[in-house]
Design an enzyme around this catalytic site. Structure first.
Site, short mmCIF file in Angstrom:
data_model
loop_
_atom_site.label_atom_id
_atom_site.label_comp_id
_atom_site.label_asym_id
_atom_site.label_seq_id
_atom_site.Cartn_x
_atom_site.Cartn_y
_atom_site.Cartn_z
N ARG A 258 0.84 -1.19 0.00
CA ARG A 258 0.00 0.00 0.00
C ARG A 258 0.88 1.24 0.00
O ARG A 258 1.82 1.34 0.78
CB ARG A 258 -0.93 0.00 1.22
CG ARG A 258 -1.89 -1.18 1.21
CD ARG A 258 -2.86 -1.18 2.37
NE ARG A 258 -3.69 -2.38 2.32
CZ ARG A 258 -4.64 -2.66 3.22
NH1 ARG A 258 -4.86 -1.84 4.23
NH2 ARG A 258 -5.35 -3.77 3.10
N ARG A 273 1.93 1.15 10.34
CA ARG A 273 1.47 1.59 9.02
C ARG A 273 2.67 1.58 8.07
O ARG A 273 3.50 2.48 8.08
CB ARG A 273 0.87 3.00 9.11
CG ARG A 273 0.14 3.44 7.84
CD ARG A 273 -0.37 4.86 7.96
NE ARG A 273 -1.30 5.00 9.05
CZ ARG A 273 -2.61 4.74 8.99
NH1 ARG A 273 -3.12 4.30 7.84
NH2 ARG A 273 -3.38 4.89 10.03
N GLU A 345 -7.18 0.02 14.87
CA GLU A 345 -7.73 -1.03 14.03
C GLU A 345 -6.72 -2.14 13.77
O GLU A 345 -5.59 -1.88 13.37
CB GLU A 345 -8.18 -0.45 12.69
CG GLU A 345 -8.74 -1.50 11.73
CD GLU A 345 -8.81 -1.02 10.29
OE1 GLU A 345 -8.82 -1.89 9.40
OE2 GLU A 345 -8.85 0.21 10.07
N SER A 348 -10.63 -6.21 10.10
CA SER A 348 -11.93 -5.74 9.63
C SER A 348 -12.57 -6.84 8.80
O SER A 348 -11.89 -7.74 8.30
CB SER A 348 -11.78 -4.46 8.78
OG SER A 348 -11.08 -4.74 7.59
N ARG A 386 0.93 -5.40 12.08
CA ARG A 386 0.07 -4.74 13.08
C ARG A 386 -0.15 -5.64 14.29
O ARG A 386 -0.23 -5.17 15.42
CB ARG A 386 -1.28 -4.34 12.47
CG ARG A 386 -1.19 -3.14 11.56
CD ARG A 386 -2.54 -2.49 11.31
NE ARG A 386 -2.35 -1.29 10.50
CZ ARG A 386 -3.31 -0.39 10.29
NH1 ARG A 386 -4.52 -0.57 10.80
NH2 ARG A 386 -3.07 0.67 9.54
#
Length: 421
Positions: A258, A273, A345, A348, A386
């Site tokens: 990403r 991140r 987070e 999800s 994460r």
């Protein structure tokens, strides 16, 4: 893409969905108009083509006296058919563009608003009282040799890293633990490609609003995936799959990439991140009427995994404006980070209803044997970096060591803690 019947039958519902997402509701009207224009153009083309075929037959049967006039009309029709065909083709292009601007219709109960308008559904686990000032995961990870950020930046640039020693072992342990859990629930494990063609990326909805997040290899016209959801959705593209025995489920492992566009200055420390990470993703194909129940199952499996890691977390119902274009509803699990005194987070799960499958041509046969569009859902089981960050932060101890949760120890050869020694 949404079912055009939703626009034809309940335009206000589609308008309300766009508005809840923070998008212009007029895009729903534009889609309706483009749909009508395309149907009109196609009808005109087909009518003229039928007339052209009749004219051709009439010429063959005409007398010498009738033939010149009929040939002249046939010539006129050839021009009209060519123009109508071009108009129909342009109407198809216009419809596709208008269709892409309308995101999946949010489900009833999804909160309206943006990133901060989520609804908290539950809290799980107790927030720990450490009795000392907690350190950030990046400081802990560097001190214990879990990762090397400086050399990651030297070799690849900012937001890259090396997982070293116990860090590399942690990744393999977490992936194996996640895969073992998924397999126990009937998921087929898959190692998925990290490079996909444009149709797979577009079909899953990652070339719209998320295009600036994606790495594109122009020379090969391939995209680096941000999640194995893309490859897993494309796995059955253009197929009719068998759902007679219930949902078809896959657990995909891949590297993910990403660009993190727009996140300048945000989460720059550590491995929370980053531009590259590995992930285990659950992916389901099911009948549309089974999608809501399957969504809850995916959430429960995510909660189970976080529980095994002894991480306190909360579950939120994500607001419409914070959903991706494909998701009709999304639940996030956010883990408590003691060093930051807030939830972040970690996983999800999204119900994409028939939005992706319609684009990718994925169908199943109903009880009458008629092909129908399938529903697709996805859910993160373990985003490795994460999760490592959360483990370091949540399980740190006063002496600088980190306790390993009991459920993870068998996948780490029995190691009970990470310490400097």
């Amino acid at each position: 893409m949404i079912d055009l019947r939703e626009v034809r039958d309940d335009l206000e519902k589609v308008r309300a969905s766009q508005q809840a997402r923070g998008l212009d509701p007029a895009t729903a009207d534009e889609l309706r108009d483009a749909d009508e224009a395309r149907r009109t153009a196609l009808s005109a083309f087909e009518s003229l083509r039928a007339e052209q075929k009749q004219a051709g037959q009439a010429v063959k049967k005409a007398s010498p006296e009738e033939r010149p006039a009929l040939l002249e009309r046939a010539k006129e029709l050839a021009g009209e058919v060519k123009a109508a065909e071009a108009a129909a083709a342009q109407a198809e292009v216009d419809l596709r563009e208008a269709h892409a601007a309308v995101h999946n219709v949010v489900l009833d109960g999804v909160p309206a608003g943006g990133e901060d308008d989520f609804v908290e559904l539950e809290k799980v686990g107790q927030i720990p009282r450490l009795g000392f000032t907690p350190k950030d995961h990046d400081e802990i990870g560097e001190a214990l040799g879990v990762f090397d950020l400086a050399r990651g930046a030297k070799v690849s640039g900012s937001r890259f890293y090396f997982l070293t020693g116990i860090g590399a072992q942690l990744e393999l342990a977490l992936v194996n633990m996640a895969m073992a859990q998924a397999a126990s629930y009937g998921f087929t494990p898959i190692i998925a490609p990290a490079l996909v063609r444009p149709d797979a990326m577009e079909g899953t909805g990652f070339l719209g609003a998320h295009a600036d997040e994606v790495y594109h290899l122009e020379a090969d016209d391939l995209y680096l995936v941000g999640t194995s959801e893309v490859a897993l959705a494309g796995f059955h593209s253009g197929e009719i799959i068998d759902l007679s025995a219930g949902p078809t489920r896959y657990a995909g492992f891949s590297s993910c990439f990403r660009r993190e566009a727009g996140s300048y200055g945000k989460d720059t420390k550590g491995v929370f991140r980053v531009h590259w990470f590995d992930k285990v993703e659950m992916f389901t194909y099911c009948k549309p009427e089974d999608a809501a129940a399957e969504h809850r199952r995916l959430l429960e499996w995510e909660k189970e995994f976080l529980g095994k890691l002894e991480l306190p977390f909360r579950v939120i119902d994500v607001a419409a404006g914070d959903l991706g274009s494909s998701a009709a509803r999304k639940f996030d699990c956010e883990v408590w980070f003691p060093s930051q005194q807030r939830y972040r987070e970690l996983t999800s799960t999204s119900n994409c209803t028939t939005y992706q499958a319609r684009r990718l041509g994925i169908r199943y046969r109903d009880e009458n044997g008629k092909p129908q569009i399938a529903a697709t859902l996805n859910g993160t089981l373990c985003a490795v970096t994460r999760t490592i960050a959360a483990l370091l932060d949540a399980h740190q101890q006063a002496d600088g060591s980190v306790r390993i949760p009991e459920a993870l120890r068998p996948f780490l050869g029995g190691i009970e803690e990470i310490s400097a020694k």
